[in-house]
Design a protein around this motif. Structure first.
Motif, PDB file in Angstrom:
ATOM      1  N   THR A  20       0.620  -1.379  -0.086  1.00 23.23           N
ATOM      2  CA  THR A  20       0.156   0.380  -0.070  1.00 23.23           C
ATOM      3  C   THR A  20       0.843   1.405   0.399  1.00 23.23           C
ATOM      4  OG1 THR A  20      -2.027  -1.275   0.984  1.00 23.23           O
ATOM      5  CG2 THR A  20      -1.269   0.982   1.302  1.00 23.23           C
ATOM      6  N   ALA A  21       1.711   1.312   0.995  1.00 25.50           N
ATOM      7  CA  ALA A  21       2.847   2.142   1.244  1.00 25.50           C
ATOM      8  C   ALA A  21       3.642   2.364  -0.208  1.00 25.50           C
ATOM      9  CB  ALA A  21       3.498   2.403   2.519  1.00 25.50           C
ATOM     10  N   ALA A  22       4.279   1.523  -0.619  1.00 26.51           N
ATOM     11  CA  ALA A  22       5.412   1.398  -1.413  1.00 26.51           C
ATOM     12  C   ALA A  22       4.349   2.204  -3.249  1.00 26.51           C
ATOM     13  CB  ALA A  22       6.341   0.022  -2.057  1.00 26.51           C
ATOM     14  N   LEU A  23       3.663   1.203  -3.136  1.00 25.83           N
ATOM     15  CA  LEU A  23       2.519   1.576  -4.458  1.00 25.83           C
ATOM     16  C   LEU A  23       2.122   2.812  -4.744  1.00 25.83           C
ATOM     17  CD1 LEU A  23       0.370  -2.117  -5.311  1.00 25.83           C
ATOM     18  CD2 LEU A  23       2.609  -1.344  -6.401  1.00 25.83           C
ATOM     19  N   ALA A  24       1.723   3.839  -3.821  1.00 21.86           N
ATOM     20  CA  ALA A  24       1.106   5.371  -3.600  1.00 21.86           C
ATOM     21  C   ALA A  24       2.892   6.053  -3.556  1.00 21.86           C
ATOM     22  CB  ALA A  24       0.611   4.859  -2.122  1.00 21.86           C
ATOM     23  N   ALA A  25       3.565   5.519  -3.100  1.00 19.53           N
ATOM     24  CA  ALA A  25       4.947   6.350  -3.287  1.00 19.53           C
ATOM     25  C   ALA A  25       4.929   6.118  -4.316  1.00 19.53           C
ATOM     26  CB  ALA A  25       5.634   5.730  -2.523  1.00 19.53           C
ATOM     27  N   ARG A  26       4.932   5.444  -5.011  1.00 20.91           N
ATOM     28  CA  ARG A  26       5.309   5.626  -7.032  1.00 20.91           C
ATOM     29  C   ARG A  26       3.784   5.963  -7.938  1.00 20.91           C
ATOM     30  NH1 ARG A  26       9.980   3.664  -8.645  1.00 20.91           N
ATOM     31  NH2 ARG A  26       9.705   3.230 -10.263  1.00 20.91           N
ATOM     32  N   ALA A  27       3.152   6.280  -7.215  1.00 20.04           N
ATOM     33  CA  ALA A  27       1.658   7.252  -7.909  1.00 20.04           C
ATOM     34  C   ALA A  27       0.899   5.856  -8.719  1.00 20.04           C
ATOM     35  CB  ALA A  27       2.198   8.202  -9.073  1.00 20.04           C
ATOM     36  N   GLN A  28       1.166   4.835  -8.026  1.00 18.88           N
ATOM     37  CA  GLN A  28       0.370   4.278  -9.145  1.00 18.88           C
ATOM     38  C   GLN A  28      -1.922   3.885  -7.621  1.00 18.88           C
ATOM     39  OE1 GLN A  28       0.489   1.538 -10.785  1.00 18.88           O
ATOM     40  NE2 GLN A  28       3.214   2.614 -10.960  1.00 18.88           N
ATOM     41  N   ASP A  29      -2.315   4.329  -8.994  1.00 19.36           N
ATOM     42  CA  ASP A  29      -3.569   4.133  -8.573  1.00 19.36           C
ATOM     43  C   ASP A  29      -4.483   2.982  -7.953  1.00 19.36           C
ATOM     44  OD1 ASP A  29      -6.131   5.598  -7.119  1.00 19.36           O
ATOM     45  OD2 ASP A  29      -6.622   5.829  -9.274  1.00 19.36           O
ATOM     46  N   VAL A  30      -4.511   2.610  -6.846  1.00 14.72           N
ATOM     47  CA  VAL A  30      -4.911   1.266  -7.135  1.00 14.72           C
ATOM     48  C   VAL A  30      -5.571   0.680  -5.465  1.00 14.72           C
ATOM     49  CG1 VAL A  30      -3.151  -0.082  -8.532  1.00 14.72           C
ATOM     50  CG2 VAL A  30      -2.913  -0.214  -6.037  1.00 14.72           C
ATOM     51  N   THR A  31      -5.937  -0.052  -5.627  1.00 16.25           N
ATOM     52  CA  THR A  31      -6.299  -0.522  -3.880  1.00 16.25           C
ATOM     53  C   THR A  31      -6.057  -1.792  -3.839  1.00 16.25           C
ATOM     54  OG1 THR A  31      -8.440  -2.543  -5.146  1.00 16.25           O
ATOM     55  CG2 THR A  31      -8.701   0.492  -4.247  1.00 16.25           C
ATOM     56  N   VAL A  32      -5.421  -2.087  -2.119  1.00 11.87           N
ATOM     57  CA  VAL A  32      -4.928  -3.204  -1.838  1.00 11.87           C
ATOM     58  C   VAL A  32      -5.749  -4.330  -1.130  1.00 11.87           C
ATOM     59  CG1 VAL A  32      -2.307  -3.833  -1.196  1.00 11.87           C
ATOM     60  CG2 VAL A  32      -2.216  -2.096  -3.034  1.00 11.87           C
ATOM     61  N   GLY A  33      -5.632  -5.119  -0.881  1.00 11.43           N
ATOM     62  CA  GLY A  33      -6.564  -5.926   0.297  1.00 11.43           C
ATOM     63  C   GLY A  33      -6.140  -7.156  -0.656  1.00 11.43           C
ATOM     64  N   VAL A  34      -6.953  -8.525   0.897  1.00 11.58           N
ATOM     65  CA  VAL A  34      -6.913  -9.571   0.965  1.00 11.58           C
ATOM     66  C   VAL A  34      -7.581 -10.288   0.375  1.00 11.58           C
ATOM     67  CG1 VAL A  34      -5.207  -9.725   2.834  1.00 11.58           C
ATOM     68  CG2 VAL A  34      -7.677 -10.324   3.238  1.00 11.58           C
ATOM     69  N   ALA A  84       1.694  -6.421 -11.664  1.00 13.40           N
ATOM     70  CA  ALA A  84       1.950  -7.609 -10.901  1.00 13.40           C
ATOM     71  C   ALA A  84       4.361  -7.332 -10.982  1.00 13.40           C
ATOM     72  CB  ALA A  84       1.819  -9.154 -11.682  1.00 13.40           C
ATOM     73  N   ALA A  85       4.280  -7.431 -11.816  1.00  9.76           N
ATOM     74  CA  ALA A  85       5.515  -7.255 -11.991  1.00  9.76           C
ATOM     75  C   ALA A  85       6.273  -5.982 -11.117  1.00  9.76           C
ATOM     76  CB  ALA A  85       6.352  -6.639 -13.744  1.00  9.76           C
ATOM     77  N   LEU A  86       5.749  -4.969 -11.140  1.00  8.93           N
ATOM     78  CA  LEU A  86       5.949  -3.818 -10.041  1.00  8.93           C
ATOM     79  C   LEU A  86       5.593  -5.098  -8.594  1.00  8.93           C
ATOM     80  CD1 LEU A  86       6.837  -1.072  -9.511  1.00  8.93           C
ATOM     81  CD2 LEU A  86       4.629  -0.115  -9.472  1.00  8.93           C
ATOM     82  N   CYS A  87       5.012  -4.881  -8.179  1.00  8.93           N
ATOM     83  CA  CYS A  87       4.567  -5.641  -6.651  1.00  8.93           C
ATOM     84  C   CYS A  87       5.590  -6.580  -6.664  1.00  8.93           C
ATOM     85  CB  CYS A  87       3.340  -6.414  -6.878  1.00  8.93           C
ATOM     86  SG  CYS A  87       2.459  -5.258  -7.007  1.00  8.93           S
ATOM     87  N   GLU A  88       6.096  -7.188  -8.161  1.00  3.89           N
ATOM     88  CA  GLU A  88       6.973  -8.464  -7.321  1.00  3.89           C
ATOM     89  C   GLU A  88       9.242  -8.177  -6.812  1.00  3.89           C
ATOM     90  OE1 GLU A  88       8.473 -10.766 -10.857  1.00  3.89           O
ATOM     91  OE2 GLU A  88       9.107 -12.131 -10.030  1.00  3.89           O
ATOM     92  N   GLY A  89       9.184  -6.811  -7.868  1.00  7.55           N
ATOM     93  CA  GLY A  89       9.720  -5.793  -7.522  1.00  7.55           C
ATOM     94  C   GLY A  89      10.321  -5.151  -6.597  1.00  7.55           C
ATOM     95  N   LEU A  90       8.976  -4.593  -5.931  1.00  8.49           N
ATOM     96  CA  LEU A  90       8.480  -3.852  -5.077  1.00  8.49           C
ATOM     97  C   LEU A  90       8.598  -4.956  -3.743  1.00  8.49           C
ATOM     98  CD1 LEU A  90       5.270  -1.875  -5.858  1.00  8.49           C
ATOM     99  CD2 LEU A  90       8.398  -1.020  -4.987  1.00  8.49           C
TER     100      LEU A  90
END
Lengths: 136, 86
Positions: A20-34, A84-90
């Protein structure tokens, strides 16, 4: 010699908080959850679903290796795969913390389509090495 | 001096390990939950440089079931196995 009383952190919680924090820091407009967004529609914001698929290796009270799956939902397969690739990298570049020792890639980007909602999915899975925390 | 008997090692990997490998694959397959989807889960033996077995959700929605619910990764983790790319 007795062993300390120790517990592992919640793999889903720590990964959701980190992404949530890392994607927001990269200006990704997404929701994150289980959650699995069963009511997903074409207009829904990109969603990053985090799932804990088990903990095949534990070395009490040092570390536990959790299998964590990250599935990205979007109308576009290109966007879903890139996310997905960005999440893997993060995750794989996680610097380490009190809760996470390290993160390793298990499987790379796997695209598919959800027949229930029509969403394009792209998932990756990683091994999250969780640090046990000793309880007082 | 130690001399490895490559023929015997091949025999162990390809023949002697066949039954235990297949048994673990069948245990993984029996742990797979496909929820409301009526899908067959298959185990197929194959051989590389050693005995191996593949567990498959034999259904068009199989990939999505894995992506959304982690059906195969959970089933593997339940017997202490980690699913990873080769």
């Amino acid at each position: 010699m007795s062993k300390p009383l120790a517990v592992t952190p919640d793999a889903e919680r720590v990964v959701v908080d980190y992404l949530t924090a890392a994607l927001a820091a990269r200006a990704q407009d997404v929701t994150v959850g289980v959650n699995v967004p069963s009511a997903w529609t074409q207009g829904t914001k990109a969603h990053v679903q985090v799932g804990h698929d088990g903990t095949p290796v534990t070395q009490y009270p040092i570390l536990a290796s959790a299998s964590v799956r990250v599935t990205c939902w979007h109308a576009s397969t290109t966007t879903a795969k890139a996310l997905a690739a960005l999440c893997e990298g993060l995750l794989c570049s996680h610097p380490g913390s009190a809760q996470i020792g390290s993160v390793r890639s298990l499987t790379g980007v796997l695209p598919t389509r959800d027949p229930d909602t029509g969403a394009q999915l792209a998932s990756v899975s990683v091994r999250v090495n969780l640090r046990y925390a000793v309880l007082a | 001096m130690i001399r490895l008997d490559s023929g015997a090692i091949e025999q162990i990997l390809k023949v002697d390990m066949r039954a235990p490998i297949t048994a673990i694959a069948q245990e993984v397959a029996s742990n797979v939950s496909t929820g409301s989807v009526d899908a067959r889960v298959t185990v197929k033996e194959y051989t590389t440089d050693r005995a191996a077995a593949a567990v498959t959700i034999a259904h068009p929605a199989g990939l999505a079931i894995q992506a959304k619910h982690g059906a195969l990764t959970k089933a593997a983790a339940a017997v202490g196995l980690e699913v990873r790319a080769k």
